[in-house]
Write a protein that holds these residues in place. Structure first.
Motif, short mmCIF file in Angstrom:
data_model
loop_
_atom_site.label_atom_id
_atom_site.label_comp_id
_atom_site.label_asym_id
_atom_site.label_seq_id
_atom_site.Cartn_x
_atom_site.Cartn_y
_atom_site.Cartn_z
N ILE A 1 12.68 8.35 35.40
CA ILE A 1 12.36 7.68 34.15
C ILE A 1 13.47 7.96 33.15
N GLU A 2 14.14 6.92 32.68
CA GLU A 2 15.27 7.09 31.77
C GLU A 2 15.39 5.86 30.89
N PRO A 3 15.41 6.03 29.55
CA PRO A 3 15.49 4.87 28.65
C PRO A 3 16.89 4.31 28.44
N ALA A 4 17.93 5.13 28.60
CA ALA A 4 19.29 4.68 28.30
C ALA A 4 19.83 3.82 29.44
N ALA A 5 20.28 2.61 29.12
CA ALA A 5 20.73 1.67 30.14
C ALA A 5 21.90 2.21 30.95
N GLU A 6 22.88 2.84 30.30
CA GLU A 6 24.04 3.35 31.02
C GLU A 6 23.66 4.49 31.96
N HIS A 7 22.71 5.33 31.54
CA HIS A 7 22.25 6.40 32.42
C HIS A 7 21.53 5.83 33.64
N CYS A 8 20.74 4.78 33.42
CA CYS A 8 20.06 4.14 34.55
C CYS A 8 21.07 3.58 35.54
N ARG A 9 22.15 3.01 35.02
CA ARG A 9 23.21 2.50 35.90
C ARG A 9 23.80 3.63 36.72
N GLY B 1 13.91 10.26 18.77
CA GLY B 1 13.65 10.84 17.46
C GLY B 1 14.85 11.12 16.61
N PHE B 2 16.03 11.31 17.20
CA PHE B 2 17.19 11.67 16.40
C PHE B 2 18.47 11.28 17.12
N GLY B 3 19.60 11.34 16.39
CA GLY B 3 20.89 11.01 16.99
C GLY B 3 21.68 10.05 16.11
N ASN B 4 22.99 10.07 16.28
CA ASN B 4 23.86 9.22 15.47
C ASN B 4 24.68 8.25 16.31
N GLY B 5 24.39 8.15 17.59
CA GLY B 5 25.17 7.29 18.46
C GLY B 5 24.67 5.86 18.46
N THR B 6 25.08 5.13 19.48
CA THR B 6 24.67 3.74 19.60
C THR B 6 23.15 3.65 19.73
N VAL B 7 22.59 2.55 19.27
CA VAL B 7 21.14 2.37 19.29
C VAL B 7 20.78 1.21 20.20
N GLU B 8 19.80 1.40 21.05
CA GLU B 8 19.28 0.33 21.89
C GLU B 8 17.76 0.36 21.85
N THR B 9 17.16 -0.81 21.97
CA THR B 9 15.71 -0.93 21.95
C THR B 9 15.18 -0.94 23.37
N VAL B 10 14.13 -0.18 23.60
CA VAL B 10 13.59 -0.04 24.96
C VAL B 10 12.07 0.04 24.90
N ARG B 11 11.43 -0.37 25.95
CA ARG B 11 9.98 -0.29 26.04
C ARG B 11 9.53 1.17 26.06
N GLN B 12 8.40 1.44 25.43
CA GLN B 12 7.74 2.74 25.54
C GLN B 12 6.37 2.54 26.18
N LEU C 1 2.13 4.22 33.30
CA LEU C 1 3.23 4.17 34.26
C LEU C 1 2.73 4.47 35.67
N MET C 2 1.91 5.50 35.81
CA MET C 2 1.36 5.85 37.12
C MET C 2 0.52 4.70 37.68
N SER C 3 -0.24 4.05 36.82
CA SER C 3 -1.05 2.92 37.26
C SER C 3 -0.17 1.77 37.73
N GLU C 4 0.86 1.45 36.96
CA GLU C 4 1.76 0.35 37.30
C GLU C 4 2.49 0.60 38.62
N LEU C 5 2.80 1.86 38.90
CA LEU C 5 3.54 2.21 40.10
C LEU C 5 2.62 2.60 41.25
#
Length: 220
Positions: free
Chosen positions: A60-68, A108-119, A125-129
């Motif tokens: 489970i990872e929200p950052a697109a580049e990390h998922c890649r 919650g915090f940070g000064n880097g790039t911002v991306e919108t992601v589902r929460q 999540l367990m039900s969906e999977l």
């Protein structure tokens, strides 16, 4: 690992130092089901997937580049039992803004790039999977654990073990979380820390031990 990034520090902390390998908690059967919350570039994901070749590992990872990067790690390791889910876990459904900051990317915090992601919640999540039992839940999610764990009370009986990094925020401390988990059937141990540390929990405490107050933290 990518040059000029926090990748080396991430791998050193979570894989080489391996702070989660306490009292055999991460020694799992070959068919274990593991959920890695805050998977970053997939270092812990790959390590645990290698020890559970007949199981299922969900990163489970929200950052697109990390998922890649996790998808790249899957290919390099030849793992087809790893699933990457780009989402943030929290206490409710919705969308959140993720602040990029390398290994410390956070909602919650940070000064880097911002991306919108589902929460979403852990239960949803367990039900969906279609996951009914979790052998190990690992969390390293920069403070989101205080929303994820309390909102997952209904699925806690389905989780056998928890390893997590905690961040002290407001009223939430490791001592408070440990007491909360013990009251719900877990034996708990944690490291001292004014800002952050590690906590381990194992399902299986008897109601009698909780009721009479005789439960002590296991000797992790």
């Amino acid at each position: 690992m990518r040059p000029s990034t926090t990748d080396l520090a991430v791998v050193n902390e979570a894989s080489l130092a391996d702070p989660y390998a306490v009292a055999g908690i991460t020694q799992l059967p070959a068919d274990a089901v593991v959920i890695d919350v805050g998977a970053n570039i997939g270092d812990f994901t790959m390590s645990i997937a290698r020890s559970c070749p007949k199981g299922r590992v969900v990163a489970i990872e929200p950052a697109a580049e990390h998922c890649r990067m996790i998808e790249v790690q899957k290919l390099l390791n030849g793992f087809d039992h790893v699933t990457v889910v780009r989402t943030a876990l929290g206490g409710s459904e919705g969308e959140v803004r993720l602040h990029g900051a390398g290994s410390h990317s956070s909602v919650g915090f940070g000064n880097g790039t911002v991306e919108t992601v589902r929460q979403t919640t852990l239960g949803n999540l367990m039900s969906e999977l279609s996951i009914s039992t979790v052998s190990l839940l690992k969390l390293d999610c920069e403070g989101a654990e205080w929303e994820i764990i309390p909102s997952s009370e209904d699925v806690l009986p389905q989780i056998q073990r928890i390893v997590m990094e905690f961040h002290c925020t407001g009223d939430w401390t490791p001592a408070r979380l440990a007491d909360w988990l013990r009251a719900r059937g877990f034996e708990v141990g944690y490291t001292p820390g004014l800002w952050n540390g590690l906590l381990w929990a194992v399902q299986g405490t008897s109601p009698e031990r909780i009721k009479d107050g005789s439960l002590d933290p296991p000797a992790f």
